[in-house]
Design a protein around this motif. Structure first.
Motif, PDB file in Angstrom:
ATOM      1  N   ARG A 151       0.825  -1.211   0.000  1.00  0.00           N
ATOM      2  CA  ARG A 151       0.000   0.000   0.000  1.00  0.00           C
ATOM      3  C   ARG A 151       0.858   1.260   0.000  1.00  0.00           C
ATOM      4  NH1 ARG A 151      -2.494  -1.135   4.319  1.00  0.00           N
ATOM      5  NH2 ARG A 151      -1.825   0.483   5.759  1.00  0.00           N
ATOM      6  N   TRP A 152       1.887   1.286   0.832  1.00  0.00           N
ATOM      7  CA  TRP A 152       2.770   2.456   0.871  1.00  0.00           C
ATOM      8  C   TRP A 152       3.549   2.612  -0.432  1.00  0.00           C
ATOM      9  CZ3 TRP A 152       1.687   6.055   4.028  1.00  0.00           C
ATOM     10  CH2 TRP A 152       1.250   5.811   5.332  1.00  0.00           C
ATOM     11  N   GLN A 153       3.997   1.488  -0.993  1.00  0.00           N
ATOM     12  CA  GLN A 153       4.733   1.540  -2.261  1.00  0.00           C
ATOM     13  C   GLN A 153       3.873   2.106  -3.386  1.00  0.00           C
ATOM     14  OE1 GLN A 153       6.266  -2.390  -3.116  1.00  0.00           O
ATOM     15  NE2 GLN A 153       7.327  -2.536  -1.141  1.00  0.00           N
ATOM     16  N   VAL A 154       2.635   1.657  -3.447  1.00  0.00           N
ATOM     17  CA  VAL A 154       1.726   2.107  -4.500  1.00  0.00           C
ATOM     18  C   VAL A 154       1.412   3.590  -4.343  1.00  0.00           C
ATOM     19  CG1 VAL A 154      -0.627   1.890  -5.394  1.00  0.00           C
ATOM     20  CG2 VAL A 154       0.730  -0.160  -4.938  1.00  0.00           C
ATOM     21  N   LEU A 155       1.183   4.035  -3.119  1.00  0.00           N
ATOM     22  CA  LEU A 155       0.891   5.449  -2.899  1.00  0.00           C
ATOM     23  C   LEU A 155       2.071   6.322  -3.327  1.00  0.00           C
ATOM     24  CD1 LEU A 155      -0.932   7.689  -1.844  1.00  0.00           C
ATOM     25  CD2 LEU A 155      -0.061   7.242   0.455  1.00  0.00           C
ATOM     26  N   ALA A 156       3.276   5.916  -2.965  1.00  0.00           N
ATOM     27  CA  ALA A 156       4.469   6.685  -3.354  1.00  0.00           C
ATOM     28  C   ALA A 156       4.620   6.712  -4.874  1.00  0.00           C
ATOM     29  CB  ALA A 156       5.712   6.089  -2.703  1.00  0.00           C
ATOM     30  N   ARG A 157       4.355   5.575  -5.508  1.00  0.00           N
ATOM     31  CA  ARG A 157       4.485   5.520  -6.973  1.00  0.00           C
ATOM     32  C   ARG A 157       3.466   6.426  -7.652  1.00  0.00           C
ATOM     33  NH1 ARG A 157       3.614   0.151 -10.821  1.00  0.00           N
ATOM     34  NH2 ARG A 157       3.631   1.272 -12.813  1.00  0.00           N
ATOM     35  N   LYS A 158       2.232   6.423  -7.154  1.00  0.00           N
ATOM     36  CA  LYS A 158       1.203   7.279  -7.752  1.00  0.00           C
ATOM     37  C   LYS A 158       1.591   8.748  -7.639  1.00  0.00           C
ATOM     38  CE  LYS A 158      -2.282   5.293  -5.505  1.00  0.00           C
ATOM     39  NZ  LYS A 158      -3.643   4.922  -5.048  1.00  0.00           N
ATOM     40  N   CYS A 159       2.016   9.151  -6.460  1.00  0.00           N
ATOM     41  CA  CYS A 159       2.380  10.560  -6.263  1.00  0.00           C
ATOM     42  C   CYS A 159       3.561  10.943  -7.155  1.00  0.00           C
ATOM     43  CB  CYS A 159       2.719  10.809  -4.800  1.00  0.00           C
ATOM     44  SG  CYS A 159       1.285  10.710  -3.695  1.00  0.00           S
ATOM     45  N   HIS A 160       4.544  10.045  -7.263  1.00  0.00           N
ATOM     46  CA  HIS A 160       5.703  10.321  -8.116  1.00  0.00           C
ATOM     47  C   HIS A 160       5.290  10.438  -9.574  1.00  0.00           C
ATOM     48  CE1 HIS A 160       9.806  10.239  -9.607  1.00  0.00           C
ATOM     49  NE2 HIS A 160       9.496   9.220 -10.385  1.00  0.00           N
ATOM     50  N   SER A 161       4.418   9.533 -10.016  1.00  0.00           N
ATOM     51  CA  SER A 161       3.968   9.551 -11.404  1.00  0.00           C
ATOM     52  C   SER A 161       3.226  10.839 -11.731  1.00  0.00           C
ATOM     53  CB  SER A 161       3.064   8.340 -11.661  1.00  0.00           C
ATOM     54  OG  SER A 161       2.651   8.294 -13.009  1.00  0.00           O
ATOM     55  N   ILE A 162       2.432  11.313 -10.797  1.00  0.00           N
ATOM     56  CA  ILE A 162       1.701  12.571 -10.996  1.00  0.00           C
ATOM     57  C   ILE A 162       2.681  13.734 -11.104  1.00  0.00           C
ATOM     58  CG2 ILE A 162       0.120  14.216  -9.885  1.00  0.00           C
ATOM     59  CD1 ILE A 162      -1.219  11.677  -8.601  1.00  0.00           C
ATOM     60  N   GLN A 163       3.655  13.763 -10.211  1.00  0.00           N
ATOM     61  CA  GLN A 163       4.612  14.866 -10.190  1.00  0.00           C
ATOM     62  C   GLN A 163       5.457  14.948 -11.451  1.00  0.00           C
ATOM     63  OE1 GLN A 163       6.609  14.429  -6.228  1.00  0.00           O
ATOM     64  NE2 GLN A 163       6.252  16.640  -6.166  1.00  0.00           N
ATOM     65  N   ILE A 164       5.970  13.820 -11.902  1.00  0.00           N
ATOM     66  CA  ILE A 164       6.865  13.858 -13.066  1.00  0.00           C
ATOM     67  C   ILE A 164       6.112  14.235 -14.337  1.00  0.00           C
ATOM     68  CG2 ILE A 164       8.452  12.194 -12.052  1.00  0.00           C
ATOM     69  CD1 ILE A 164       7.314  10.069 -13.946  1.00  0.00           C
ATOM     70  N   ARG A 165       4.786  14.209 -14.275  1.00  0.00           N
ATOM     71  CA  ARG A 165       3.977  14.639 -15.418  1.00  0.00           C
ATOM     72  C   ARG A 165       3.530  16.087 -15.284  1.00  0.00           C
ATOM     73  NH1 ARG A 165       4.010   9.402 -15.117  1.00  0.00           N
ATOM     74  NH2 ARG A 165       3.814   8.200 -17.045  1.00  0.00           N
ATOM     75  N   GLY A 166       4.106  16.785 -14.326  1.00  0.00           N
ATOM     76  CA  GLY A 166       3.855  18.213 -14.182  1.00  0.00           C
ATOM     77  C   GLY A 166       2.582  18.578 -13.461  1.00  0.00           C
ATOM     78  N   MET A 167       1.997  17.618 -12.738  1.00  0.00           N
ATOM     79  CA  MET A 167       0.761  17.880 -11.997  1.00  0.00           C
ATOM     80  C   MET A 167       1.035  17.797 -10.493  1.00  0.00           C
ATOM     81  SD  MET A 167      -1.880  15.689 -14.424  1.00  0.00           S
ATOM     82  CE  MET A 167      -0.842  14.217 -14.370  1.00  0.00           C
ATOM     83  N   SER A 168       0.071  18.253  -9.703  1.00  0.00           N
ATOM     84  CA  SER A 168       0.239  18.267  -8.249  1.00  0.00           C
ATOM     85  C   SER A 168      -0.583  17.150  -7.615  1.00  0.00           C
ATOM     86  CB  SER A 168      -0.211  19.608  -7.681  1.00  0.00           C
ATOM     87  OG  SER A 168       0.553  20.664  -8.210  1.00  0.00           O
ATOM     88  N   PRO A 169       0.044  16.305  -6.781  1.00  0.00           N
ATOM     89  CA  PRO A 169      -0.699  15.247  -6.093  1.00  0.00           C
ATOM     90  C   PRO A 169      -1.431  15.778  -4.859  1.00  0.00           C
ATOM     91  CG  PRO A 169       1.642  14.693  -6.352  1.00  0.00           C
ATOM     92  CD  PRO A 169       1.493  16.164  -6.583  1.00  0.00           C
ATOM     93  N   LEU A 170      -2.565  15.154  -4.575  1.00  0.00           N
ATOM     94  CA  LEU A 170      -3.328  15.394  -3.361  1.00  0.00           C
ATOM     95  C   LEU A 170      -3.780  14.036  -2.856  1.00  0.00           C
ATOM     96  CD1 LEU A 170      -5.092  17.199  -1.402  1.00  0.00           C
ATOM     97  CD2 LEU A 170      -6.903  17.010  -3.126  1.00  0.00           C
ATOM     98  N   ILE A 171      -3.668  13.804  -1.552  1.00  0.00           N
ATOM     99  CA  ILE A 171      -4.089  12.538  -0.972  1.00  0.00           C
ATOM    100  C   ILE A 171      -5.387  12.756  -0.201  1.00  0.00           C
ATOM    101  CG2 ILE A 171      -3.462  10.665   0.595  1.00  0.00           C
ATOM    102  CD1 ILE A 171      -0.498  11.482   0.068  1.00  0.00           C
ATOM    103  N   VAL A 172      -6.394  11.967  -0.532  1.00  0.00           N
ATOM    104  CA  VAL A 172      -7.691  12.063   0.130  1.00  0.00           C
ATOM    105  C   VAL A 172      -7.967  10.730   0.811  1.00  0.00           C
ATOM    106  CG1 VAL A 172     -10.146  12.579  -0.137  1.00  0.00           C
ATOM    107  CG2 VAL A 172      -8.476  13.616  -1.700  1.00  0.00           C
ATOM    108  N   THR A 173      -8.163  10.744   2.118  1.00  0.00           N
ATOM    109  CA  THR A 173      -8.333   9.483   2.828  1.00  0.00           C
ATOM    110  C   THR A 173      -9.781   9.023   2.856  1.00  0.00           C
ATOM    111  OG1 THR A 173      -8.808  10.271   5.090  1.00  0.00           O
ATOM    112  CG2 THR A 173      -6.496  10.268   4.386  1.00  0.00           C
ATOM    113  N   GLN A 174      -9.941   7.728   3.025  1.00  0.00           N
ATOM    114  CA  GLN A 174     -11.249   7.167   3.337  1.00  0.00           C
ATOM    115  C   GLN A 174     -11.692   7.745   4.678  1.00  0.00           C
ATOM    116  OE1 GLN A 174     -14.193   6.265   2.926  1.00  0.00           O
ATOM    117  NE2 GLN A 174     -13.735   4.367   1.805  1.00  0.00           N
ATOM    118  N   PHE A 175     -12.997   7.838   4.901  1.00  0.00           N
ATOM    119  CA  PHE A 175     -13.446   8.377   6.183  1.00  0.00           C
ATOM    120  C   PHE A 175     -13.129   7.389   7.300  1.00  0.00           C
ATOM    121  CE2 PHE A 175     -17.123   5.845   4.955  1.00  0.00           C
ATOM    122  CZ  PHE A 175     -17.576   5.323   6.162  1.00  0.00           C
ATOM    123  N   SER A 176     -13.034   7.916   8.501  1.00  0.00           N
ATOM    124  CA  SER A 176     -12.725   7.094   9.671  1.00  0.00           C
ATOM    125  C   SER A 176     -13.461   7.652  10.878  1.00  0.00           C
ATOM    126  CB  SER A 176     -11.210   7.100   9.931  1.00  0.00           C
ATOM    127  OG  SER A 176     -10.890   6.367  11.102  1.00  0.00           O
TER     128      SER A 176
END
Length: 290
Positions: A151-176
């Protein structure tokens, strides 16, 4: 924003919060518009039984109301890249959309060739369509099919992929319902070097039965001890508890080390009830001594 007193808490509650609003709930959003700050991010989920025309109309309405539309894009429900690109182009032209929330989706099998959000992000379809910000899911409560390490690996990869494409990542959590669990997750997120803004999912006021139903659907912990900390009394099952305790504990536990954190509301009991709760809680913060 890190609250240090009740006045700061009031600002934390209303500065940059966002709302989840389905296509069917757009009329309720229109009614509540005067009570919601202009520019508020409105997330529009992708629900079964709704077509792209309805989603596009909702997106255009949200923009017309003065809010920032954020369209959900579930990878497993995308039939083709061409269809998605066509939709995003129309949304950009008609509603000036710049933000999407990209998830795998809950469909058991992909409708097209995209099984997860990473594979969709890496196509380049979003930046080609003029998208500047992409939200991805965070899972403080865990994930039904991924181990913690993956889960942590996938989240880091998604954020990195977004950044290298010139966009800004935002993380939105499931409710708790468990603020302490969310605080621990935020701390680990930052310790792992992921410093993008986070919107913490918060259930709006709703009946206990409604909250329990959504918790079961989304795999959210709702044990007796968690219910008690959240403010649900077994003797008052017909009550509609608000997230007062959760939000206060979250705000009071935040430090500079937790980074950029704001709130994302799921108005399970209705938009009007959630907005009213925000107003009451904000007024309580402003009227309390610092």
């Amino acid at each position: 924003m890190i609250p240090s007193d009740m006045s700061s808490l009031a600002s934390f509650l209303t500065s940059g919060y966002s709302l989840e609003v389905s296509v069917k709930a757009i009329p309720a959003l229109i009614t509540a518009t005067p009570r919601i700050a202009p520019g508020t991010s409105i997330f529009i989920p992708y629900l079964a039984g709704e077509d792209n025309a309805a989603r596009l109309a909702a997106t255009t309405t949200v923009r017309g109301l003065g809010f920032e539309p954020v369209v959900h894009v579930p990878a497993r429900r995308i039939a083709s890249l061409e269809a998605l690109e066509s939709f995003l182009t129309r949304a950009a032209n008609d509603a000036g959309i710049e933000r999407c929330f990209v998830i795998a989706g809950d469909s058991p099998s992909p409708k097209g060739r995209f099984a997860d959000s990473v594979s969709l992000i890496e196509t380049g379809v979003f930046e080609r369509s003029g998208i500047k910000h992409i939200g991805v899911g965070g899972h403080p409560e865990g994930h039904p099919v991924m181990s913690e390490a993956i889960r942590w690996q996938v989240l880091a990869r998604k954020c990195h992929s977004i950044q290298i494409r010139g966009m800004s990542p935002l993380i939105v959590t499931q409710f708790s319902f468990d603020a302490e669990l969310v605080l621990r997750w935020l701390q680990e997120l930052r310790q792992r070097g992921i410093h993008h803004p986070v919107r913490v999912g918060v259930p709006g006021p709703a009946s206990v039965a409604t909250l329990a139903r959504y918790a079961a659907m989304c795999g959210v912990s709702a044990s007796a001890s968690v219910w008690s900390r959240y403010g649900v009394s077994i003797g008052r099952l017909l009550a509609a508890p608000g997230p007062d305790g959760f939000v206060d504990r979250l705000a009071n536990g935040l430090t500079e080390a937790h980074g950029d954190v704001s709130l994302h509301f799921f108005p399970f009991g209705g938009i009007a009830q959630t907005v009213e709760w925000m107003e009451v809680h904000r007024a309580r913060g402003h009227s309390s001594p610092a």
